[in-house]
Design a protein around this motif. Structure first.
Motif, PDB file in Angstrom:
ATOM      1  N   GLU A 173       0.830  -1.207   0.000  1.00  0.00           N
ATOM      2  CA  GLU A 173       0.000   0.000   0.000  1.00  0.00           C
ATOM      3  C   GLU A 173       0.856   1.244   0.000  1.00  0.00           C
ATOM      4  O   GLU A 173       0.515   2.244  -0.603  1.00  0.00           O
ATOM      5  CB  GLU A 173      -0.839   0.107   1.264  1.00  0.00           C
ATOM      6  CG  GLU A 173      -1.798  -0.946   1.491  1.00  0.00           C
ATOM      7  CD  GLU A 173      -1.759  -1.289   2.955  1.00  0.00           C
ATOM      8  OE1 GLU A 173      -1.197  -2.350   3.270  1.00  0.00           O
ATOM      9  OE2 GLU A 173      -2.265  -0.516   3.775  1.00  0.00           O
ATOM     10  N   GLU A 174       1.958   1.155   0.737  1.00  0.00           N
ATOM     11  CA  GLU A 174       2.805   2.343   0.828  1.00  0.00           C
ATOM     12  C   GLU A 174       3.371   2.689  -0.533  1.00  0.00           C
ATOM     13  O   GLU A 174       3.468   3.854  -0.898  1.00  0.00           O
ATOM     14  CB  GLU A 174       3.905   2.105   1.850  1.00  0.00           C
ATOM     15  CG  GLU A 174       3.311   2.038   3.250  1.00  0.00           C
ATOM     16  CD  GLU A 174       4.340   1.781   4.325  1.00  0.00           C
ATOM     17  OE1 GLU A 174       5.424   1.270   3.991  1.00  0.00           O
ATOM     18  OE2 GLU A 174       4.052   2.087   5.490  1.00  0.00           O
ATOM     19  N   THR A 219      15.700   3.070   8.024  1.00  0.00           N
ATOM     20  CA  THR A 219      14.405   2.974   7.354  1.00  0.00           C
ATOM     21  C   THR A 219      13.469   4.068   7.841  1.00  0.00           C
ATOM     22  O   THR A 219      12.746   4.683   7.049  1.00  0.00           O
ATOM     23  CB  THR A 219      13.787   1.588   7.602  1.00  0.00           C
ATOM     24  OG1 THR A 219      14.647   0.597   7.060  1.00  0.00           O
ATOM     25  CG2 THR A 219      12.434   1.464   6.943  1.00  0.00           C
ATOM     26  N   THR A 220      13.492   4.320   9.142  1.00  0.00           N
ATOM     27  CA  THR A 220      12.610   5.349   9.691  1.00  0.00           C
ATOM     28  C   THR A 220      12.910   6.705   9.062  1.00  0.00           C
ATOM     29  O   THR A 220      12.000   7.439   8.678  1.00  0.00           O
ATOM     30  CB  THR A 220      12.776   5.406  11.217  1.00  0.00           C
ATOM     31  OG1 THR A 220      12.594   4.088  11.740  1.00  0.00           O
ATOM     32  CG2 THR A 220      11.774   6.347  11.837  1.00  0.00           C
ATOM     33  N   THR A 221      14.197   7.040   8.920  1.00  0.00           N
ATOM     34  CA  THR A 221      14.571   8.305   8.289  1.00  0.00           C
ATOM     35  C   THR A 221      14.044   8.360   6.858  1.00  0.00           C
ATOM     36  O   THR A 221      13.430   9.338   6.428  1.00  0.00           O
ATOM     37  CB  THR A 221      16.104   8.462   8.273  1.00  0.00           C
ATOM     38  OG1 THR A 221      16.600   8.277   9.595  1.00  0.00           O
ATOM     39  CG2 THR A 221      16.506   9.825   7.752  1.00  0.00           C
ATOM     40  N   LEU A 222      14.259   7.273   6.139  1.00  0.00           N
ATOM     41  CA  LEU A 222      13.836   7.217   4.741  1.00  0.00           C
ATOM     42  C   LEU A 222      12.317   7.373   4.627  1.00  0.00           C
ATOM     43  O   LEU A 222      11.812   8.078   3.755  1.00  0.00           O
ATOM     44  CB  LEU A 222      14.279   5.873   4.154  1.00  0.00           C
ATOM     45  CG  LEU A 222      14.538   5.838   2.669  1.00  0.00           C
ATOM     46  CD1 LEU A 222      15.656   6.798   2.327  1.00  0.00           C
ATOM     47  CD2 LEU A 222      14.907   4.437   2.231  1.00  0.00           C
ATOM     48  N   ARG A 223      11.602   6.707   5.529  1.00  0.00           N
ATOM     49  CA  ARG A 223      10.142   6.772   5.496  1.00  0.00           C
ATOM     50  C   ARG A 223       9.641   8.180   5.796  1.00  0.00           C
ATOM     51  O   ARG A 223       8.593   8.589   5.283  1.00  0.00           O
ATOM     52  CB  ARG A 223       9.540   5.761   6.470  1.00  0.00           C
ATOM     53  CG  ARG A 223       9.690   4.316   5.984  1.00  0.00           C
ATOM     54  CD  ARG A 223       9.343   3.318   7.067  1.00  0.00           C
ATOM     55  NE  ARG A 223       7.983   3.507   7.546  1.00  0.00           N
ATOM     56  CZ  ARG A 223       6.909   2.965   6.979  1.00  0.00           C
ATOM     57  NH1 ARG A 223       7.053   2.199   5.931  1.00  0.00           N
ATOM     58  NH2 ARG A 223       5.719   3.187   7.477  1.00  0.00           N
ATOM     59  N   MET A 224      10.375   8.897   6.615  1.00  0.00           N
ATOM     60  CA  MET A 224       9.965  10.279   6.879  1.00  0.00           C
ATOM     61  C   MET A 224      10.199  11.151   5.653  1.00  0.00           C
ATOM     62  O   MET A 224       9.389  12.014   5.325  1.00  0.00           O
ATOM     63  CB  MET A 224      10.714  10.824   8.102  1.00  0.00           C
ATOM     64  CG  MET A 224      10.215  10.215   9.406  1.00  0.00           C
ATOM     65  SD  MET A 224      10.835  11.052  10.864  1.00  0.00           S
ATOM     66  CE  MET A 224      12.471  10.391  10.983  1.00  0.00           C
ATOM     67  N   LEU A 244       5.872   8.600   4.550  1.00  0.00           N
ATOM     68  CA  LEU A 244       5.120   7.459   5.075  1.00  0.00           C
ATOM     69  C   LEU A 244       5.056   7.509   6.597  1.00  0.00           C
ATOM     70  O   LEU A 244       4.314   6.756   7.220  1.00  0.00           O
ATOM     71  CB  LEU A 244       5.768   6.150   4.636  1.00  0.00           C
ATOM     72  CG  LEU A 244       5.744   5.898   3.141  1.00  0.00           C
ATOM     73  CD1 LEU A 244       6.570   4.682   2.780  1.00  0.00           C
ATOM     74  CD2 LEU A 244       4.304   5.714   2.672  1.00  0.00           C
ATOM     75  N   GLU A 245       5.863   8.364   7.163  1.00  0.00           N
ATOM     76  CA  GLU A 245       5.924   8.466   8.619  1.00  0.00           C
ATOM     77  C   GLU A 245       6.091   9.955   8.913  1.00  0.00           C
ATOM     78  O   GLU A 245       6.814  10.642   8.210  1.00  0.00           O
ATOM     79  CB  GLU A 245       7.148   7.693   9.106  1.00  0.00           C
ATOM     80  CG  GLU A 245       7.127   7.263  10.535  1.00  0.00           C
ATOM     81  CD  GLU A 245       6.544   5.846  10.668  1.00  0.00           C
ATOM     82  OE1 GLU A 245       5.489   5.740  11.291  1.00  0.00           O
ATOM     83  OE2 GLU A 245       7.139   4.888  10.151  1.00  0.00           O
TER      84      GLU A 245
END
Ligand code: ADP
Ligand code: MG
Lengths: 318, 365
Positions: A212-213, B43-48, B52-53
C-alpha cells in the motif's frame, strides 16, 4: 512468494502402507459424512409410508410427493368430490388426489426460502464488509486500546445465543425489529462480525504494508490503495471469511426460532415443523432440507478454490 | 531533480527514539548512502523523507520547499522497498505502469513509457510475465522500473539488494551505479553493507542508534573517522584501538602508549588527563624490530596478495594487513610500527575523534 509454492510438498514420499491406511481413513470419513446426506435426499423421494417403514427401505419407487407436500397446502375431500373434479393437470395434483386430498394453495416454503437467502447473504455481506474495514484499521493504524477492543469484539461470541436471546427478544419487540428481515440481518451481522474481524485481521496482517505504501507514494489515496492493492490480495481471506459467515447465518436455528415466527421466518425453524397427515411429513421435511442444502453447496463450490487457499494461507504465501 | 535537506529530524515511537536530531543535505544529483547496523533508524529516516511516517519534530525540504507534513503522493519521490513490493496480482507491465496509472497518464503514453523503461533496464522480454516467476535480480529491476518510469524528483531505496545473492549483488551494485550516472537523479540509498556504500556513494552518513555519527565522502569516512563507532564499523577488518591514558597539550606530535613513544598527526586541541585510544587501520601497521610496541604473532589469514596477521599485544589483539611475502610464524615476537600521519586519536569516554592535522576541518560533522 516463491514460484514453487503452489503446492505443499512433503519431503518424504509416503510409503505404500501408509498411503493405503490414509486412503481408507478418508473413505470412512467421507462415508460417515455423506450417508446422512444421501439418506435425506433418498427420503425426500419416498412416499410418507415408505419413509417410516421398518426396516428402512433402501430400494423404493421414487415419488415426488414430498416435494408436492413441501410446496403446497392441501385439504381432505370425499372420494366423490375428487372423482367429480376435472382430470389432474399436474403430477402433483394426481399424487395428492390419490391420498383423497386436493391442493388448496401454495405453502410458506418459498417466502421462508427467500427470507433465508436475504438474511443469510445480507448479513454475510455486511459482516464481511464491516469486518474487512475494521480488520484493516486494526492491522494498519495505531488504535488506542487495540488489544482490549479486539478482545471485546471476540467476547461477543463467548455467550451461547440462548443466553442473550431473551434480552434481544425484548429489545427487538420494543424497537419493532422482532420478526423482521432487517432485525435478523443486524443480529447475524453482529454475531459474525467478530469472527470476520479476527479472521480478516490475520489475513491482512500477512499482506506486507509496503504494497500500500508503494501505492501511496505512487499517488493513490489511502482508500484507493486499499481498494486497488489490499482488496485483491485479501480476496482469498475475504472469500474464506464469507463462507464461514454464510454457513453460520444460513444454518442458525436458536435465534431464528425465538425471534421469528411469521414474516421473517427462515428455513431452519420452518423445516422441522412441516406437518402432514398425523404428524411430521418426513418426505416433505427431507425435500425442504435438500433444497436448503443447494445454495450453500453452490456457494461453497464456487469459492472452493479460495477456501482451500485461505485455510492454507500462511503456507502458500511464503 | 532536487536537493533534499533534512533539518533536526527527530522521531520517537513512544519512549523509544528511533531517529535523533538528524541533519544532512543531499545535493541535486548526488548518490547519498545511509549506512548503519540494523535497527539504527535508517528505514525510519527514509520513510519520513518519503512521507510514510511523520517526524516528531524537525523539517524536510525538497528543493527548498518544506514538505514535512505533505502526503507521500504529493512529494514526487519514488521509493524502492526492501521487499520490492511488486504487486503479485499484476504482471510486469502493469507493475511498472502502475504509478503512471495512479497519476492518470493516458494509456498510450503509459504503454510507451513502460516499454522505454523496460528496454532501459533490459527487461523488455519479461513485460508480460507474472512477477511471481521472476528471479531476484529481475524483480529488483522491475522495482527499479516502477521507480524510474515516473521520472521523480528523487529516489529513495531501502536495502534494495538485501535479499539478493552475493554474486548478484555485485552485479546490481554496478548496474545501480551505472543507472545513477545515466539518470543523475538525487538518490538516498539505505544499506547496512559497507562495501555497497563505499562502492556507490558520493556521500555517506554513518548512523548508530538513531544518531548520524559522520556525514562525509566515503574516503573521509574511511581515512578520518569521526567516532570510534565509525572507525569500528567501516573497514574489514576494522580499525585497531590501542587504549592509553594521558593528558595532551594542543600541538603535541606524539603520545606514549605503555612506554612506547608513538608519533601522531599534530594535535589541534588539548585534552585533560583522560582515557584515550589510538586508532590505526590494519594496512597502516608494519613489522619493525626496532619498535617498542611489541607482541606475539597469534595467527595469520592468507588473502592472496595480502594477509591479515593477528598479533597479541598488551593492548589486546591487533590486526595488521601485510604483504603475503612477510613471514609471520605463530608464536614469534615482533615489533609493530604505525604510520604516524594516518593515526586517529579518540576520546574513549565520548568516542569522539580528537582534532588533529589528519582530520581538521573534516571530522567535526
Ligand atoms: N512503527 C514503529 N513502532 C515502534 N518502533 C519502531 C517502529 N518502526 C521502527 N521502530 C524501531 O525503530 C528502530 C529503527 O528502526 P528502522 O528505522 O527500521 O531501522 P533500520 O532500518 O536502520 O534497520 C528499531 O529499533 C525499530 O524497532
Ligand atoms: Mg531497515
Amino acid at each position: 512468494m516463491s514460484a514453487t509454492s503452489d503446492q505443499a510438498h512433503s519431503v518424504v514420499a509416503p510409503s505404500g502402507a501408509s498411503k493405503t491406511i490414509a486412503g481408507a481413513l478418508v473413505i470412512v470419513y467421507a462415508l460417515v459424512t455423506i450417508i446422512p446426506l444421501v439418506w435425506i435426499v433418498m427420503t425426500s423421494f419416498k412416499t410418507p409410508p415408505d419413509s417410516i417403514a421398518y426396516p428402512p427401505k433402501l430400494i423404493f419407487t421414487p415419488s415426488i410427493e414430498g416435494y408436492c407436500n413441501l410446496f403446497t397446502t392441501r385439504t381432505r375431500q370425499t372420494p366423490e368430490y375428487i372423482a367429480a373434479l376435472p382430470p389432474a393437470e399436474t403430477e402433483c395434483d394426481r399424487v395428492v388426489r390419490s391420498r383423497n386430498m386436493v391442493i388448496a394453495g401454495p405453502s410458506n416454503v418459498i417466502p421462508r426460502f427467500i427470507n433465508s437467502i436475504v438474511i443469510a447473504f445480507g448479513s454475510t455481506f455486511l459482516a464481511v464488509f464491516l469486518g474487512t474495514i475494521t480488520a484493516y484499521g486494526f492491522s494498519r493504524f495505531k488504535v488506542p486500546l487495540a488489544d482490549d477492543l479486539l478482545f471485546f469484539i471476540l467476547s461477543t461470541r463467548f455467550m451461547p445465543p440462548i443466553a442473550v436471546a431473551i434480552p434481544i427478544y425484548l429489545m427487538y419487540r420494543t424497537i419493532g425489529l422482532s420478526d423482521t428481515q432487517l432485525g435478523m440481518i443486524l443480529l447475524y451481522t453482529a454475531v459474525n462480525v467478530s469472527l470476520a474481524v479476527w479472521l480478516l485481521k490475520g489475513f491482512i496482517d500477512e499482506i506486507p504494508r509496503e504494497y500500500e505504501e508503494a501505492a501511496l507514494i505512487d499517488g493513490y489515496s489511502r482508500l484507493h490503495a486499499f481498494v486497488k492493492v489490499v482488496l485483491p490480495q485479501a480476496a482469498t481471506g475475504i472469500a474464506a471469511t464469507a463462507i464461514f459467515c454464510l454457513i453460520f447465518a444460513w444454518n442458525e436455528y436458536a435465534f431464528a426460532v425465538l425471534l421469528t415466527s411469521g414474516t421473517a421466518q427462515t428455513m431452519p425453524p420452518f423445516i422441522p415443523f412441516i406437518i402432514g397427515e398425523g404428524g411430521q411429513d418426513w418426505p416433505a421435511v427431507a425435500a425442504g432440507t435438500t433444497l436448503f442444502l443447494i445454495p450453500i453447496f453452490v456457494f461453497t463450490v464456487l469459492l472452493r478454490k479460495h477456501l482451500l487457499r485461505g485455510i492454507t494461507f500462511g503456507a502458500v504465501r511464503k | 531533480m532536487a536537493e533534499i535537506r533534512v533539518e533536526h529530524l527527530h522521531k520517537a515511537f513512544g519512549d523509544f527514539v528511533a531517529v535523533r536530531d538528524s541533519s544532512f543535505t543531499v545535493a541535486d544529483g548526488e548518490f547519498f548512502v545511509m549506512l548503519g547496523p540494523s535497527g539504527c533508524g535508517k528505514t525510519t529516516t527514509l520513510r519520513m523523507i518519503a512521507g510514510l511516517e511523520l517526524p516528531t519534530s524537525g523539517q524536510i525540504l525538497l528543493d527548498g520547499n518544506d514538505v514535512t507534513f505533505n502526503r507521500a503522493s504529493q512529494r514526487d519521490i519514488a521509493f524502492v522497498f526492501q521487499l520490492f513490493a511488486l504487486y503479485p496480482h499484476m504482471n510486469v507491465r502493469r507493475n511498472i505502469g502502475f504509478p503512471l496509472k495512479c497519476q492518470g497518464v493516458p494509456a498510450r503514453e503509459v504503454r510507451q513509457r513502460v516499454e522505454e523503461t523496460a528496454r532501459f533496464l533490459r527487461i523488455a522480454h519479461l513485460l508480460d510475465q507474472p512477477v511471481s516467476r521472476l528471479a531476484g535480480g529481475d524483480r529488483q529491476r522491475v522495482a527499479l522500473g516502477r521507480a524510474i518510469v515516473r521520472r521523480p524528483m528523487a529516489f529513495l531505496m531501502d536495502e534494495p539488494l538485501g535479499t539478493l545473492d552475493t554474486e548478484f549483488r555485485d552485479l546490481m551494485v554496478r548496474e545501480l551505479r551505472e543507472l545513477h550516472l545515466r539518470i543523475g537523479a538525487t538518490t538516498v540509498y539505505v544499506t547496512h553493507d559497507q562495501l555497497e556504500a563505499m562502492a556507490m556513494a558520493d556521500k555517506i552518513a554513518v548512523m548508530s542508534r538513531g544518531v548520524i555519527e559522520q556525514f562525509a565522502t566515503p574516503q573521509e569516512i574511511y581515512d578520518q573517522p569521526a567516532t570510534m563507532f565509525v572507525a569500528d564499523f567501516i573497514g574489514s577488518p576494522p580499525m585497531n584501538f590501542l587504549p592509553f591514558r594521558a593528558g595532551l597539550p594542543s600541538g603535541a606530535v606524539s603520545v606514549r602508549v605503555n612506554g612506547a613513544e608513538i608519533a601522531v598527526p599534530k594535535l589541534r586541541e588539548s585534552v585533560a588527563e583522560s582515557d584515550l585510544a589510538l586508532g590505526v587501520r590494519p594496512e597502516h601497521i608494519r613489522f619493525d624490530d626496532a619498535s617498542r610496541l611489541r607482541g606475539t604473532v597469534f595467527d595469520s589469514e592468507y588473502l592472496g596478495t595480502t594477509q591479515i596477521v593477528t598479533v597479541s599485544t598488551e593492548h589486546g589483539q591487533v590486526k595488521a594487513r601485510l604483504s603475503s611475502e612477510v613471514v609471520a610464524r605463530p608464536g614469534e615476537t615482533v615489533g609493530l610500527a604505525l604510520r604516524p600521519e594516518r593515526l586517529s586519536i579518540f576520546d574513549r569516554g565520548s568516542g569522539r575523534a580528537l582534532r588533529t592535522a589528519l582530520n581538521q576541518g573534516a571530522a567535526d560533522g
